[in-house]
Design a protein around this motif. Structure first.
Motif, mmCIF file in Angstrom:
data_model
loop_
_atom_site.group_PDB
_atom_site.id
_atom_site.type_symbol
_atom_site.label_atom_id
_atom_site.label_comp_id
_atom_site.label_asym_id
_atom_site.label_seq_id
_atom_site.Cartn_x
_atom_site.Cartn_y
_atom_site.Cartn_z
ATOM 1 N N HIS A 1 0.822 -1.216 0.000
ATOM 2 C CA HIS A 1 0.000 0.000 0.000
ATOM 3 C C HIS A 1 0.857 1.268 0.000
ATOM 4 O O HIS A 1 0.393 2.340 0.407
ATOM 5 C CB HIS A 1 -0.928 -0.030 1.218
ATOM 6 C CG HIS A 1 -1.940 -1.135 1.155
ATOM 7 N ND1 HIS A 1 -3.113 -1.037 0.445
ATOM 8 C CD2 HIS A 1 -1.921 -2.390 1.694
ATOM 9 C CE1 HIS A 1 -3.791 -2.168 0.555
ATOM 10 N NE2 HIS A 1 -3.094 -3.006 1.308
ATOM 11 N N LYS B 1 -3.993 0.861 7.964
ATOM 12 C CA LYS B 1 -3.411 -0.329 7.335
ATOM 13 C C LYS B 1 -2.697 -1.221 8.352
ATOM 14 O O LYS B 1 -2.739 -2.460 8.237
ATOM 15 C CB LYS B 1 -2.480 0.072 6.198
ATOM 16 C CG LYS B 1 -3.207 0.671 4.996
ATOM 17 C CD LYS B 1 -4.263 -0.304 4.465
ATOM 18 C CE LYS B 1 -5.103 0.286 3.362
ATOM 19 N NZ LYS B 1 -6.188 -0.640 2.915
ATOM 20 N N GLU C 1 -5.432 -2.992 10.106
ATOM 21 C CA GLU C 1 -6.073 -3.941 9.205
ATOM 22 C C GLU C 1 -5.295 -5.245 9.152
ATOM 23 O O GLU C 1 -5.875 -6.333 9.236
ATOM 24 C CB GLU C 1 -6.162 -3.329 7.804
ATOM 25 C CG GLU C 1 -6.853 -4.195 6.774
ATOM 26 C CD GLU C 1 -6.923 -3.540 5.409
ATOM 27 O OE1 GLU C 1 -6.933 -4.273 4.400
ATOM 28 O OE2 GLU C 1 -6.953 -2.284 5.345
#
Length: 392
Positions: A328, A385, A388
């Motif tokens: 990402h 993130k 996550e």
């Protein structure tokens, strides 16, 4: 997609103007900006003297030279640091020994240092190189007392901690690198550091004799001071009195350093703000552990002396987290691979398993993006993130 690195320089129009003005002046190297940067930086950390050099590694090397490290010297440092903190001793022919870290802070464990010192006769060791890792300040007062009891010098590696501080036993704020407890302290101005000059470093001290020694060693061991010369043939004359190095820093980099230093406190405040947001986001998250700040750096009013060069978390699946974040475009980093596990140090007799806290720390540590120009949106994305992946 926007790339979010772990660290990043911040160059302003004022920085560019300062460098351009120096480029248009009569000096590109060893001109007036060097002395001006040294004076400004010494004032910033509260030290009497500062010597600007080519980089942080050069600063470490000059310190070991000035203190007389040689083949008979044995020096203690931490395995969780950049290799230069140890390499500087080997440059002079000395021997490095490591002491393990405190698992809560990742700083050199002073009790482990004490045990190491007490395991050998007095005089066996020459000095200690503690590291203000991630910007977390070492309790230099406590370490100084231990060093004095065993006749040791101290080089404080404060590359991560300009503006950092701890409170001494009298409640006085002691700024990293102020020379109150360490014989010498060193700083780096690499682009990811608080103050960026591209490459560059600084040594600070309160010892006039060491200061003069550093100045000479920085420039090939040469002096132009008439009072120090053995002979004097005229205004052109100079003497090389010992083997030194060309560790000088250009004027244009010092001009950039002066400009960056003028907003150092603003950048430091922003780093602390970013850290506070990370702390709040992760404090209740199962599977994420935050490094503790040295208790000596915690003020009664809640102020914190941590300088936050890095923001380090520990996670169970470090490799998985690292790879997921990179997918990402979040370029987190790992600081550091334990020095004693490097092939060069293993060739000298060091071995894996020798310092379990350092190795356990390395297995799980991850440095998240931390720099003043990190936006709130970018930081929120990083937090999202991390949670996550860990939540999986």
């Amino acid at each position: 997609m926007l790339i979010i690195p772990y660290g990043k320089q911040h160059i302003t129009d004022a920085d560019i103007k300062a460098v351009v003005e120096t480029l248009q002046s009569d000096y590109l190297t060893q001109g007036p900006k060097v002395a001006a940067f040294e004076k400004a930086f010494a004032d910033y950390v509260g030290a009497k003297y500062a010597v600007a050099v080519a980089n942080g590694t050069a600063a470490l090397h000059l310190c070991t030279l000035a203190l007389g490290v040689n083949e008979e010297s044995r020096v203690i440092t931490t395995p969780i640091t950049f290799v230069a903190s140890a390499n500087c001793v080997h440059y002079c022919g000395g021997t490095v020994e490591f002491a393990d870290i405190n698992p809560a802070t990742a700083l050199l464990d002073i009790e482990k240092v004490r045990q190491l010192l007490e395991s050998k006769p007095k005089g066996y060791y020459s000095g200690i190189i503690p590291v203000d890792f991630a910007g977390n300040p070492v309790n230099m007062e406590e370490l100084r007392a231990l060093a004095d009891a065993h006749g040791l010098w101290i080089i404080e590696d404060a590359c991560h901690a300009p503006g950092g501080f701890f409170y001494d036993s009298k409640g006085q704020k002691q700024i990293c690198g102020n020379g109150q407890y360490a014989d010498l302290a060193i700083f780096s101005f690499h682009p990811v550091k608080h103050i960026a000059t591209g490459e560059g470093g600084m040594v600070t001290t309160n010892d006039e004799q060491l200061y003069k020694k550093l100045l000479q060693l920085r420039t090939h061991g040469i002096t132009r001071e008439p009072d120090l010369m053995q002979e004097n043939h005229g205004g052109w004359y100079m003497e090389m009195q010992e083997l030194g190095y060309n560790y000088r820093i250009p004027d244009m980099l010092c001009a950039l350093g002066i400009s960056q230093l003028q907003r150092a406190e603003t950048g430091l405040a922003r780093r602390k703000g970013i850290a506070k947001i990370y702390d709040e986001a992760f404090k209740e998250v199962e599977g994420i552990e935050i490094l503790s700040t040295n208790p000596a750096a915690m003020g009664a009013q809640g102020d914190k002396g941590h300088a936050y060069h890095l923001y380090v978390i520990r996670v169970q699946d470090r490799k998985g987290t690292y790879d997921f974040l990179r997918q990402h475009q979040i370029f987190a980093q790992v600081h550091y691979i334990p020095v004693h596990t490097m092939p060069y140090y293993r060739s000298l007799g060091h071995s894996k398993g020798a310092f379990p806290e350092a190795e356990q720390y390395y297995a799980h540590c991850l440095s998240l993006p931390m720099y003043p120009s990190l936006t709130q949106e970018e930081q929120a994305f990083v937090i999202q993130k991390v949670k996550e992946f860990v939540g999986k």
